[in-house]
Scaffold this motif. Sequence first.
Motif, short mmCIF file in Angstrom:
data_model
loop_
_atom_site.label_atom_id
_atom_site.label_comp_id
_atom_site.label_asym_id
_atom_site.label_seq_id
_atom_site.Cartn_x
_atom_site.Cartn_y
_atom_site.Cartn_z
N TRP A 199 2.56 34.31 4.43
CA TRP A 199 2.98 34.24 5.83
C TRP A 199 2.92 35.62 6.48
O TRP A 199 2.44 35.76 7.62
CB TRP A 199 4.40 33.70 5.93
CG TRP A 199 4.54 32.26 5.57
CD1 TRP A 199 3.52 31.36 5.33
CD2 TRP A 199 5.75 31.52 5.41
NE1 TRP A 199 4.03 30.12 5.02
CE2 TRP A 199 5.40 30.19 5.07
CE3 TRP A 199 7.10 31.85 5.52
CZ2 TRP A 199 6.36 29.20 4.84
CZ3 TRP A 199 8.05 30.87 5.29
CH2 TRP A 199 7.68 29.56 4.95
N ASN A 200 3.40 36.63 5.78
CA ASN A 200 3.42 37.97 6.36
C ASN A 200 2.02 38.57 6.47
O ASN A 200 1.74 39.31 7.41
CB ASN A 200 4.33 38.88 5.54
CG ASN A 200 5.79 38.68 5.89
OD1 ASN A 200 6.31 39.26 6.83
ND2 ASN A 200 6.47 37.81 5.13
N LYS A 241 14.90 39.02 3.42
CA LYS A 241 14.48 40.40 3.63
C LYS A 241 14.52 41.20 2.34
O LYS A 241 14.05 42.34 2.31
CB LYS A 241 15.37 41.07 4.69
CG LYS A 241 15.14 40.54 6.10
CD LYS A 241 13.70 40.70 6.55
CE LYS A 241 13.51 40.22 7.99
NZ LYS A 241 12.09 40.31 8.42
N GLU A 290 9.69 44.19 8.49
CA GLU A 290 9.68 44.28 7.03
C GLU A 290 9.77 45.74 6.58
O GLU A 290 10.51 46.07 5.65
CB GLU A 290 8.40 43.64 6.47
CG GLU A 290 8.23 42.17 6.82
CD GLU A 290 9.31 41.30 6.23
OE1 GLU A 290 9.60 41.44 5.02
OE2 GLU A 290 9.89 40.48 6.97
N ASN A 314 6.48 42.06 0.61
CA ASN A 314 5.61 41.64 1.72
C ASN A 314 4.72 42.77 2.21
O ASN A 314 3.53 42.57 2.48
CB ASN A 314 6.47 41.12 2.87
CG ASN A 314 7.13 39.80 2.54
OD1 ASN A 314 6.62 39.01 1.75
ND2 ASN A 314 8.29 39.55 3.15
N ILE A 325 6.77 41.85 13.63
CA ILE A 325 7.15 41.20 12.38
C ILE A 325 6.90 42.12 11.19
O ILE A 325 7.76 42.27 10.31
CB ILE A 325 6.37 39.88 12.22
CG1 ILE A 325 6.84 38.88 13.28
CG2 ILE A 325 6.56 39.30 10.82
CD1 ILE A 325 6.04 37.60 13.33
N VAL A 326 5.74 42.76 11.16
CA VAL A 326 5.44 43.68 10.06
C VAL A 326 6.39 44.88 10.09
O VAL A 326 6.89 45.33 9.05
CB VAL A 326 3.97 44.14 10.13
CG1 VAL A 326 3.68 45.21 9.07
CG2 VAL A 326 3.04 42.95 9.94
N ARG A 366 5.85 33.46 0.98
CA ARG A 366 6.31 34.43 1.98
C ARG A 366 5.32 35.57 2.16
O ARG A 366 5.12 36.06 3.28
CB ARG A 366 7.68 34.99 1.56
CG ARG A 366 8.75 33.91 1.41
CD ARG A 366 9.03 33.22 2.72
NE ARG A 366 9.79 32.00 2.55
CZ ARG A 366 10.83 31.65 3.30
NH1 ARG A 366 11.22 32.44 4.27
NH2 ARG A 366 11.46 30.52 3.10
N ASN A 367 4.69 36.01 1.07
CA ASN A 367 3.67 37.05 1.18
C ASN A 367 2.52 36.58 2.06
O ASN A 367 2.04 37.33 2.92
CB ASN A 367 3.12 37.42 -0.20
CG ASN A 367 4.11 38.17 -1.07
OD1 ASN A 367 3.91 38.30 -2.27
ND2 ASN A 367 5.19 38.68 -0.50
N HIS A 372 0.69 37.25 9.66
CA HIS A 372 1.17 37.96 10.86
C HIS A 372 0.46 39.31 11.01
O HIS A 372 0.17 39.74 12.12
CB HIS A 372 2.68 38.16 10.78
CG HIS A 372 3.46 36.88 10.83
ND1 HIS A 372 3.27 35.96 11.83
CD2 HIS A 372 4.42 36.37 10.02
CE1 HIS A 372 4.08 34.92 11.64
NE2 HIS A 372 4.79 35.15 10.55
#
Length: 612
Positions: free
Chosen positions: A333-334, A437, A371, A443, A367-368, A330-331, A337
Amino acid sequence: MAADQIYDIRELPEEPRIPSGQKYRNCLVYVAHLAIWIGNIYVAFRLLAILLSPQTWQMWAMFLVEGVFIHLSRKDQHLVIAASKVRENGPRKKLRVHGTKDLPRVDVLLPCCGEDVDVIIATVRAACALDYPISCCRVLVLDDGGSAALKEAVSELQSQWSHVSYHSRGRQSGMVFAKSGNLNYALTTLQRENPPEFCAILDADSVPGPDFLRATLPHLLQSPDAALVSTRQYFSNLPNGDPLSQTRSHFYTCQNAALDVLGLAIDAGSGAVFRRKAIVEVGLYPTFSFSEDWQLSQILHGMGWRTFQVQEPLQFGLVPDSLTGHCAQRNRWNIGHAQQIPAMLSSDYKHYKKSLRWSIIWDGFGIVAGEVECFFGFLAVPLLFLSGQLIPTAHPSLVKAQILMAVCQVSVLWIYEYLQVAHNDFQSAPFAHLENKWLAGSNVLAILRFYLVSAKPKGSSFVTGSVLNSWNQQALSACRKAYLDLWKNGVFYNLSLLLATVWAVSFTITSLMASYEDWTITSLMTGVAFPPLLHICYLTLMVNWVPVAYILKPPHFPKHPSHLTAEGRRSVSRVETKRGLASESRWPAVDKVGKEILHLGTRLEIQERPEL
């Protein structure tokens, strides 16, 4: 001549769960409109009430936190409304292309980099056994791990399957953008002399079902303006209940299903089939991000191509079987982005249209920002419970109006969430758009570390399944595992936030009980019992409990899926000499799991799940 006159494409009966969910569609659209309008009016009225009254930081903090969670629900609501405006807006049909002659040529690309050889070979065998004429299909193993063992294993398979071959650019493990570069290597160097019309991509651990090509190609054959069809990802080692939401059921059944109706589906990486001409036309796979599949989709849309998603269980992969592996995935992927933003602001991509570049920038920023919003939104909850009055009380009429509108706003939001769950036949839970989340802080920290400390992995690989990663190499001691889970994976923050929220609620209630004679219904409704605060408190507890529950009761991940066992490999190897349509006897393990997934609808509450 039309494509459907050239190829024998037939429609299969739809699954029973589809019409059962579609009956809620019109109601969902109406409630989505209502939620947006009520939300807009509520935010405007709350802002006006604050400006007309003596202001405190508590009021502004509550207002901002409310705005955050209203905003986080808007994406789904807008998608539902946009999809409803398309004339043919029903679920994607289940299609099959029949026959064995004059089918389009397809290259199946298998990029890999350091994964276990047995895992890769299981995927290679399944790709070779696809129900598709060998004369029209090649299987290209693209090894960025430079593995001699893998090269030898593929060579052994060539005596049985002449259409499989091994290729490598050399050892690229851990290098940035290795996968996109690996795919571009195949699209240019390997396909220069004999390019196919279509290409399929399978990750190293994504075992395709026999019908994979016959089920995906018809959607491209019937739509010349379609560049890519993505398939929903299913997993053979998923633990019961899917405690970490690794199936991303909300994304596939709600968000990407709506995007599919619009022809704007997001490529999920593995299990995609694309028109080679379209990918070459847009400049091949983008190399400015770890999330090359996501960015490719955006570039295709910006250049006029359509993309689809198929919900059928056509591939079966492996989820990371540790919390560390899941967090690392997941890290990454973010980080991918976040990379969209500086890339599109640089001069290297000025050949893209300005509108396309800004679209990609805003997508990455959104997206960022989501988070960041979740991180601070959850963190604010215990402080809000301790802060006293949360809305202006100078004007009694405004107080009643704010409370009434708050009740309406929260109520319609819950109604929308339950209608959305019913619409996708209960394949996800209410407020599933907040799944994972609890990783918001991790993230954000990963993005900051990537840009401010080091853009290279230390002692590991950017490829989640690589054997270079410590979580894939050895069993960890209890102390080491606890350290990784609580500290490195950030669960200490989630646990602390849970305890702080519970303490704040308990302390506030105890204080109210001690001063029972002094409080009124109005003071309760403007403070601790303010409906949006109770709603956000519930979301905070629900989301942040996930990793804590995972640590307290670790799930069981099936360790030996049948497609990796000797018997499983033998079953995959039994390929008929004459290739007709897929038969259940050719691949019993996959057919069994595929039917069961369709029957259960991939619900998160799965109680029993046979190993693949």
